[in-house]
Design an enzyme around this catalytic site. Structure first.
Site, PDB file in Angstrom:
ATOM      1  N   ARG A 196     -36.398 -15.492 -33.560  1.00 58.75           N
ATOM      2  CA  ARG A 196     -36.253 -14.726 -34.800  1.00 58.75           C
ATOM      3  C   ARG A 196     -35.484 -13.419 -34.581  1.00 58.75           C
ATOM      4  NH1 ARG A 196     -41.550 -11.900 -36.402  1.00 58.75           N
ATOM      5  NH2 ARG A 196     -40.728 -10.692 -34.641  1.00 58.75           N
ATOM      6  N   PHE A 239     -58.985 -14.928 -35.409  1.00 54.79           N
ATOM      7  CA  PHE A 239     -58.131 -14.065 -34.592  1.00 54.79           C
ATOM      8  C   PHE A 239     -57.040 -14.871 -33.883  1.00 54.79           C
ATOM      9  CE2 PHE A 239     -57.489 -12.652 -30.163  1.00 54.79           C
ATOM     10  CZ  PHE A 239     -56.786 -11.479 -30.397  1.00 54.79           C
TER      11      PHE A 239
HETATM   12  C1  D61 Z   1     -54.615 -15.621 -29.365  1.00 59.29           C
HETATM   13  C2  D61 Z   1     -54.368 -14.544 -30.191  1.00 59.29           C
HETATM   14  C3  D61 Z   1     -53.356 -13.681 -29.897  1.00 59.29           C
HETATM   15  C4  D61 Z   1     -52.561 -13.882 -28.794  1.00 59.29           C
HETATM   16  C5  D61 Z   1     -52.809 -14.974 -27.962  1.00 59.29           C
HETATM   17  C6  D61 Z   1     -53.852 -15.836 -28.272  1.00 59.29           C
HETATM   18  C7  D61 Z   1     -52.024 -15.171 -26.835  1.00 59.29           C
HETATM   19  C8  D61 Z   1     -51.042 -14.298 -26.545  1.00 59.29           C
HETATM   20  C9  D61 Z   1     -50.769 -13.219 -27.355  1.00 59.29           C
HETATM   21  C10 D61 Z   1     -51.539 -13.007 -28.462  1.00 59.29           C
HETATM   22  C11 D61 Z   1     -49.656 -12.293 -27.001  1.00 59.29           C
HETATM   23  C12 D61 Z   1     -48.507 -12.525 -27.913  1.00 59.29           C
HETATM   24  C13 D61 Z   1     -47.353 -11.658 -27.706  1.00 59.29           C
HETATM   25  C14 D61 Z   1     -46.392 -11.905 -28.859  1.00 59.29           C
HETATM   26  C15 D61 Z   1     -45.825 -10.635 -29.394  1.00 59.29           C
HETATM   27  N1  D61 Z   1     -44.916 -10.096 -28.414  1.00 59.29           N
HETATM   28  C16 D61 Z   1     -44.968  -8.823 -28.009  1.00 59.29           C
HETATM   29  O1  D61 Z   1     -45.796  -8.049 -28.423  1.00 59.29           O
HETATM   30  C17 D61 Z   1     -43.937  -8.461 -26.968  1.00 59.29           C
HETATM   31  O2  D61 Z   1     -44.508  -7.677 -25.947  1.00 59.29           O
HETATM   32  C18 D61 Z   1     -45.170  -8.441 -24.958  1.00 59.29           C
HETATM   33  C19 D61 Z   1     -45.861  -7.520 -23.952  1.00 59.29           C
HETATM   34  C20 D61 Z   1     -47.018  -6.754 -24.567  1.00 59.29           C
HETATM   35  C21 D61 Z   1     -48.053  -7.660 -25.135  1.00 59.29           C
HETATM   36  C22 D61 Z   1     -48.986  -6.869 -25.942  1.00 59.29           C
HETATM   37  C23 D61 Z   1     -50.006  -7.672 -26.705  1.00 59.29           C
HETATM   38  C24 D61 Z   1     -49.633  -8.371 -27.830  1.00 59.29           C
HETATM   39  C25 D61 Z   1     -50.585  -9.014 -28.588  1.00 59.29           C
HETATM   40  C26 D61 Z   1     -51.919  -8.943 -28.241  1.00 59.29           C
HETATM   41  C27 D61 Z   1     -52.305  -8.231 -27.086  1.00 59.29           C
HETATM   42  C28 D61 Z   1     -51.322  -7.598 -26.321  1.00 59.29           C
HETATM   43  C29 D61 Z   1     -53.659  -8.118 -26.771  1.00 59.29           C
HETATM   44  C30 D61 Z   1     -54.601  -8.689 -27.553  1.00 59.29           C
HETATM   45  C31 D61 Z   1     -54.227  -9.391 -28.691  1.00 59.29           C
HETATM   46  C32 D61 Z   1     -52.900  -9.537 -29.026  1.00 59.29           C
HETATM   47  C33 D61 Z   1     -42.757  -7.737 -27.631  1.00 59.29           C
HETATM   48  O3  D61 Z   1     -43.184  -6.521 -28.139  1.00 59.29           O
HETATM   49  C34 D61 Z   1     -42.704  -6.249 -29.416  1.00 59.29           C
HETATM   50  C35 D61 Z   1     -42.937  -4.796 -29.715  1.00 59.29           C
HETATM   51  O4  D61 Z   1     -42.560  -3.966 -28.884  1.00 59.29           O
HETATM   52  O5  D61 Z   1     -43.494  -4.495 -30.773  1.00 59.29           O
HETATM   53  C36 D61 Z   1     -41.692  -7.580 -26.588  1.00 59.29           C
HETATM   54  O6  D61 Z   1     -41.408  -6.476 -26.146  1.00 59.29           O
HETATM   55  O7  D61 Z   1     -41.132  -8.633 -26.243  1.00 59.29           O
END
Ligand code: D61
Ligand code: MG
Length: 422
Positions: free
Chosen positions: A229, A299
Site C-alpha cells: 500500500r 485485538f
Molecule cells: C495480532 C495483533 C496485532 C499484531 C500481530 C498479531 C502481529 C504482528 C503485529 C501486530 C505487528 C504488525 C506491524 C504492522 C505495522 N507495521 C509497523 O508498525 C512498522 O513498524 C514495525 C516495527 C515496529 C512494530 C511496532 C508494533 C506494531 C504493532 C503492534 C505492536 C508493535 C505491539 C503490540 C501490538 C501491535 C512500520 O511502522 C509504521 C510507522 O512508523 O507508523 C514500519 O516502519 O515499517
C-alpha cells in the site's frame, strides 16, 4: 467528519455502521480502563502516547482485558520507540546502529530520553519523553518485561543488520527470502511476543505460542500489506521494501512503476506482490481459530480483517503507484463491528478473496498462481467451517427504514456545505 459520511453515501450498510459505532455504549473493559487512568497520571501519559502514535492499534489495545492491556500497550510503545530510530533517515548510521543494538537495555535505564531525531520525524515526541514509557515498563510483571525485552533485542539487532546494508542490494531488499526476514524482524517478532504475552497472562492457552510459523505469519500479513500500500510514500521518502527478486522481473528501476507508459508491467508487478501476501492467509485463519478469549480475539482479528480488505483494494489498482489508497472509514467501522467471532471473520475473508478473484485477469502473468492461492484459501475454509452454521456476516438490514431519513439529512448537509462554498 462530514466527508466520512459522504464517502459512504451510496453504501447504507456503511452509514449504519458509522452511526452504530458512534452511539455504541462503552464496553466493560473500556470503562475499567478509563477508571484506572483517573488515579494514575503516569499510566495516563503512556496511553496519551499510544493514542498519539497509533491509528491502527490504539483502540483495539484499549479494549483488551485488564490483565493484558498495559503489557501490550507498553510492548507497542517500546517497539514504536525502536522503530522511530530505525525510520529516521537523518540519523547518523553508526549512532543509529548503536541505539538499535542496545535498545533492550535502554528500556531498563530510568530517566533515559532521546532528542536526536530529525525535527520532522513523526513520533519524535515519544522518544523525547521516553522516561515515561520506561517507568511504566518497569512496573509490569517481570514475566511480561522479559518477553518485551527479548523481542526488543531480536528486533533491534535485525533492524541494525538491514540498516547496515546486509541482505540488501544497494537500497533495495534483494530476495524474497530477505523480504521475509526483514518482515520477520519488524512484524513477525511482534507476533511471537504477543503470543508469549497472551500465554503469560493466562488468558490464552500456552500452546498459542508453540507454532512460531503461525505467529510470524500474523505479523507478515500486516507488514507486507502495508508495504504494498505504501509504495509511493516510501519511494518519495527514499525507501524501498519491495524485494528486487519480484519487482526486477517488471522494471529496471524501482521508480519505473509510476510511469504511465509502464502500466501493464506495473499491474503485473503489483499482482506478484499481492500473490506473495495471499499465501499467508491460511496461517492467519489457523492462528485466529485457536484463540479463546474474546478481547484477544478482537485485538488479533480486527487488524487482519483490515489488511485483507486493503489487499483487495490495492489488487489490480494502479493508483497505488500514484498515491496512498485507503479503505473508507465506513468500511473499516463495518469490519470492526463484524469481527466478533471466527464465523464472521471467515465470511469477511471469503468476501474479499472473492473480490480479488473477480479482479484477477487472464491477461495477468500471475493469473494462474493467484487463482491457485485463492483456491487454497477456499479449501482451508471448506475444511474448517462447520457446515451446520450459516457463516454470513450479519448485515442487520432490518433497521433499514431509518436510512432514508438519514440519507436525506446527509444530502441536505452536503448541499448546505456546497452552497456555502460558492
Ligand atoms: C495480532 C495483533 C496485532 C499484531 C500481530 C498479531 C502481529 C504482528 C503485529 C501486530 C505487528 C504488525 C506491524 C504492522 C505495522 N507495521 C509497523 O508498525 C512498522 O513498524 C514495525 C516495527 C515496529 C512494530 C511496532 C508494533 C506494531 C504493532 C503492534 C505492536 C508493535 C505491539 C503490540 C501490538 C501491535 C512500520 O511502522 C509504521 C510507522 O512508523 O507508523 C514500519 O516502519 O515499517
Ligand atoms: Mg520501520
Amino acid at each position: 467528519m462530514l466527508s466520512v459520511f459522504l464517502d459512504s453515501i451510496t453504501k447504507p450498510s456503511e452509514l449504519k455502521a458509522l452511526i452504530d459505532y458512534k452511539f455504541s455504549p462503552k464496553s466493560k473493559n473500556k470503562l475499567s480502563h478509563q477508571k484506572a487512568l483517573e488515579t494514575d497520571a503516569s499510566k495516563k501519559k503512556c496511553y496519551y502516547y499510544l493514542n498519539k502514535t497509533s491509528r491502527s492499534f490504539a483502540a483495539v489495545i484499549q479494549e483488551l482485558d485488564d490483565d493484558l492491556r498495559d503489557a501490550i500497550c507498553l510492548f507497542y510503545l517500546v517497539l514504536r520507540g525502536l522503530d522511530t530510530i530505525e525510520d529516521d533517515m537523518s540519523l547518523n548510521l553508526d549512532r543509529k546502529v548503536e541505539l538499535l543494538r542496545s535498545f533492550d537495555t535502554i528500556i531498563y535505564q530510568k530517566g533515559w530520553t532521546f532528542n536526536e531525531n530529525g525535527p520532522n520525524e513523526k513520533d519524535r515526541d515519544l522518544l523525547v519523553h521516553f522516561d515515561v514509557v520506561i517507568d511504566e515498563f518497569l512496573r509490569l510483571k517481570p514475566g511480561f518485561q522479559k518477553v518485551i525485552a527479548e523481542i526488543t533485542r531480536l528486533m533491534g539487532n535485525g533492524m541494525a543488520d538491514y540498516a547496515t546494508g546486509e541482505h540488501r542490494e544497494n537500497t533495495s531488499v534483494a530476495t524474497v527470502k530477505d523480504f521475509d526476514l526483514y518482515c520477520h524482524y519488524v512484524a513477525g517478532l511482534v507476533g511471537y511476543g504477543l503470543s508469549d504475552l497472551f500465554a503469560a497472562s493466562g488468558l490464552e492457552d500456552p500452546s498459542i505460542a508453540d507454532d512460531k510459523k503461525l505467529s510470524n505469519s500474523m505479523g507478515l500479513f500486516l507488514q507486507k500489506t502495508n508495504i504494498i500500500r505504501d509504495y509511493r510514500e516510501d519511494l518519495d521518502d527514499g525507501r524501498q521494501f519491495w524485494p528486487k527478486e519480484i519487482w526486477g522481473n517488471y522494471a529496471d528501476d524501482f521508480s519505473d512503476f509510476i510511469k504511465p507508459s509502464h502500466r501493464e508491467k506495473s499491474r503485473a508487478c503489483l499482482s506478484a506482490m499481492v500473490l506473495n501476501v495471499l499465501e499467508l492467509v491460511p496461517d492467519v485463519l489457523s492462528y485466529l481459530s485457536k484463540l479463546q478469549n474474546q478481547s484477544v480475539f478482537n485485538f488479533c482479528a480486527i487488524p487482519q480483517v483490515m489488511a485483507i480488505s486493503t489487499l483487495a483494494l490495492v489488487f489490480n489498482n494502479l493508483d497505488v503507484y500514484q498515491r496512498n489508497v485507503k479503505i473508507r472509514k465506513g468500511e473499516a467501522v463495518k469490519l470492526i463491528l463484524a469481527s466478533t467471532d471466527m464465523d464472521n471473520v471467515i465470511a469477511i475473508f471469503r468476501e474479499y478473496i472473492q473480490v480479488i478473484s473477480q479482479k484477477n485477469e487472464t491477461s495477468d502473468p500471475n493469473f494462474l498462481k493467484i487463482s491457485m492461492a485463492v483456491g487454497k484459501i477456499e479449501q482451508w475454509i471448506t475444511a474448517n467451517v462447520k457446515p451446520t452454521k450459516k457463516s454470513l456476516i450479519k448485515t442487520n438490514n432490518n433497521s433499514s427504514s431509518i436510512f432514508l431519513p438519514i440519507l436525506v439529512g446527509l444530502i441536505g448537509m452536503a448541499l448546505v456545505q456546497y452552497f456555502k462554498s460558492l
